[in-house]
Motif scaffolding. Structure first.
Motif, PDB file in Angstrom:
ATOM      1  N   SER A  39       0.797  -1.239   0.000  1.00  0.00           N
ATOM      2  CA  SER A  39       0.000   0.000   0.000  1.00  0.00           C
ATOM      3  C   SER A  39       0.826   1.285   0.000  1.00  0.00           C
ATOM      4  O   SER A  39       0.262   2.372  -0.140  1.00  0.00           O
ATOM      5  CB  SER A  39      -0.946   0.005   1.207  1.00  0.00           C
ATOM      6  N   ALA A  40       2.133   1.192   0.157  1.00  0.00           N
ATOM      7  CA  ALA A  40       2.966   2.401   0.153  1.00  0.00           C
ATOM      8  C   ALA A  40       2.786   3.144  -1.172  1.00  0.00           C
ATOM      9  O   ALA A  40       2.929   2.563  -2.248  1.00  0.00           O
ATOM     10  CB  ALA A  40       4.432   2.026   0.356  1.00  0.00           C
ATOM     11  N   GLN A  41       2.447   4.426  -1.087  1.00  0.00           N
ATOM     12  CA  GLN A  41       2.222   5.273  -2.261  1.00  0.00           C
ATOM     13  C   GLN A  41       1.196   4.662  -3.217  1.00  0.00           C
ATOM     14  O   GLN A  41       1.321   4.762  -4.439  1.00  0.00           O
ATOM     15  CB  GLN A  41       3.548   5.546  -2.984  1.00  0.00           C
ATOM     16  N   ALA A  42       0.210   3.981  -2.638  1.00  0.00           N
ATOM     17  CA  ALA A  42      -0.889   3.415  -3.423  1.00  0.00           C
ATOM     18  C   ALA A  42      -2.159   3.535  -2.599  1.00  0.00           C
ATOM     19  O   ALA A  42      -2.112   3.707  -1.389  1.00  0.00           O
ATOM     20  CB  ALA A  42      -0.613   1.947  -3.758  1.00  0.00           C
ATOM     21  N   THR A  43      -3.303   3.437  -3.251  1.00  0.00           N
ATOM     22  CA  THR A  43      -4.567   3.527  -2.524  1.00  0.00           C
ATOM     23  C   THR A  43      -4.987   2.153  -2.010  1.00  0.00           C
ATOM     24  O   THR A  43      -4.635   1.119  -2.589  1.00  0.00           O
ATOM     25  CB  THR A  43      -5.692   4.063  -3.430  1.00  0.00           C
ATOM     26  N   GLY A  80       1.429   0.856  -7.973  1.00  0.00           N
ATOM     27  CA  GLY A  80       2.653   1.636  -8.155  1.00  0.00           C
ATOM     28  C   GLY A  80       3.860   0.977  -7.501  1.00  0.00           C
ATOM     29  O   GLY A  80       3.731   0.340  -6.454  1.00  0.00           O
ATOM     30  N   LEU A  81       5.018   1.126  -8.140  1.00  0.00           N
ATOM     31  CA  LEU A  81       6.286   0.560  -7.641  1.00  0.00           C
ATOM     32  C   LEU A  81       6.214  -0.960  -7.494  1.00  0.00           C
ATOM     33  O   LEU A  81       6.840  -1.544  -6.619  1.00  0.00           O
ATOM     34  CB  LEU A  81       6.670   1.196  -6.294  1.00  0.00           C
ATOM     35  N   LYS A  85       8.152  -3.702  -4.937  1.00  0.00           N
ATOM     36  CA  LYS A  85       7.283  -4.347  -3.947  1.00  0.00           C
ATOM     37  C   LYS A  85       7.263  -5.868  -4.126  1.00  0.00           C
ATOM     38  O   LYS A  85       7.211  -6.606  -3.146  1.00  0.00           O
ATOM     39  CB  LYS A  85       5.869  -3.766  -4.033  1.00  0.00           C
ATOM     40  N   THR A 121       4.555   0.311   8.893  1.00  0.00           N
ATOM     41  CA  THR A 121       3.958  -0.982   8.542  1.00  0.00           C
ATOM     42  C   THR A 121       3.915  -1.900   9.756  1.00  0.00           C
ATOM     43  O   THR A 121       2.907  -2.569  10.022  1.00  0.00           O
ATOM     44  CB  THR A 121       4.748  -1.650   7.404  1.00  0.00           C
ATOM     45  N   ASP A 138       0.664   8.054   9.306  1.00  0.00           N
ATOM     46  CA  ASP A 138       0.869   8.270   7.877  1.00  0.00           C
ATOM     47  C   ASP A 138       0.578   9.731   7.565  1.00  0.00           C
ATOM     48  O   ASP A 138       0.445  10.559   8.482  1.00  0.00           O
ATOM     49  CB  ASP A 138      -0.031   7.339   7.064  1.00  0.00           C
ATOM     50  N   THR A 139       0.481  10.083   6.289  1.00  0.00           N
ATOM     51  CA  THR A 139       0.267  11.492   5.925  1.00  0.00           C
ATOM     52  C   THR A 139      -1.073  12.010   6.445  1.00  0.00           C
ATOM     53  O   THR A 139      -1.176  13.174   6.839  1.00  0.00           O
ATOM     54  CB  THR A 139       0.323  11.671   4.397  1.00  0.00           C
ATOM     55  N   ARG A 184      -8.838  10.940   5.643  1.00  0.00           N
ATOM     56  CA  ARG A 184      -9.123  10.457   4.274  1.00  0.00           C
ATOM     57  C   ARG A 184     -10.433  11.022   3.736  1.00  0.00           C
ATOM     58  O   ARG A 184     -10.546  11.325   2.544  1.00  0.00           O
ATOM     59  CB  ARG A 184      -9.171   8.926   4.299  1.00  0.00           C
TER      60      ARG A 184
END
Length: 210
Positions: A39-43, A80-81, A85, A121, A138-139, A184
């Motif tokens: 899920s890093a930099q992903a939804t 992503g990535l 991953k 994580t 997180d952000t 969110r």
């Protein structure tokens, strides 16, 4: 922000959502670990679409190892990535098999030793899979904590330490989920929805929206 105001914020968030949990789909600690790793930099929605196809085929460390790197990539290539991953996931699965009998360890140190698994994580897994009173910042949580003045810090570690200090014991297990969901869907980055916020009158953000 004073103690009484924080308690009222937490009480309202709890009353609004008494049994919060992650929006990632999982049924075992291992499924959660892999979902969070992906899920890093992903939804969460994007991760769920991939894991909903992956887990019926492979949802244990050995099963994912049996898929192989290229086989795993086919399932997660929409994320992503995904190349990095996939490599981390294979390495993590190998370590789980070699060092932990194929089980996810209930240990921060052991979790953070896994490839691609950092403090955040590890905190999510310990909290959501094992019920630890950890708070993964997180952000979203960083933004809500600072914007509302609930728990201010210059970085995620400072915010985490402040939250651990000011959040009463009874709220610690669930506060991670309340804050992330609030960030969110309500206290969004570009334009917070202050008019429909259940804690607007308690929030100390100066530039509230209509």
């Amino acid at each position: 922000m004073n103690k009484e105001k924080r308690l009222e914020i937490l009480t309202r968030l709890r009353d609004n959502n008494p049994n919060p949990t992650t929006e990632l789909n999982f049924s075992t600690p291992f499924e959660l670990l892999i979902a969070v790793l992906l899920s890093a930099q992903a939804t969460d929605v994007g991760v769920n679409k991939a894991t909903d196809k992956l887990y019926p085929v492979a949802n244990t460390p050995q099963a994912i190892l049996d898929l192989g790197l290229e086989g795993l990539k086919e399932y997660i290539k929409t994320i992503g990535l995904f190349n990095t991953k996939a490599e981390n996931t294979i390495k993590t699965c190998q370590m789980l098999v070699d060092l932990h009998g194929g089980e996810v360890p209930e240990s921060r140190e052991a979790l953070e030793a896994l490839p691609g698994v950092g403090r955040k994580t590890a905190n999510v897994v310990l909290n959501t899979a094992f019920g630890w009173p950890t708070i993964a910042v997180d952000t979203h949580i960083d933004r809500v904590s600072n914007r509302t003045k609930f728990a201010m810090g210059k970085n995620v570690v400072e915010v985490e330490n402040k939250l651990l200090k000011v959040v009463p014991k009874d709220f610690k297990v669930d506060v991670h989920h309340w804050l992330i969901l609030h960030g969110r869907y309500t206290c969004t980055a570009r334009k917070p929805k202050c008019g429909s916020c259940i804690i607007e009158d308690l929030c100390e953000f100066k530039d509230k929206t209509e």
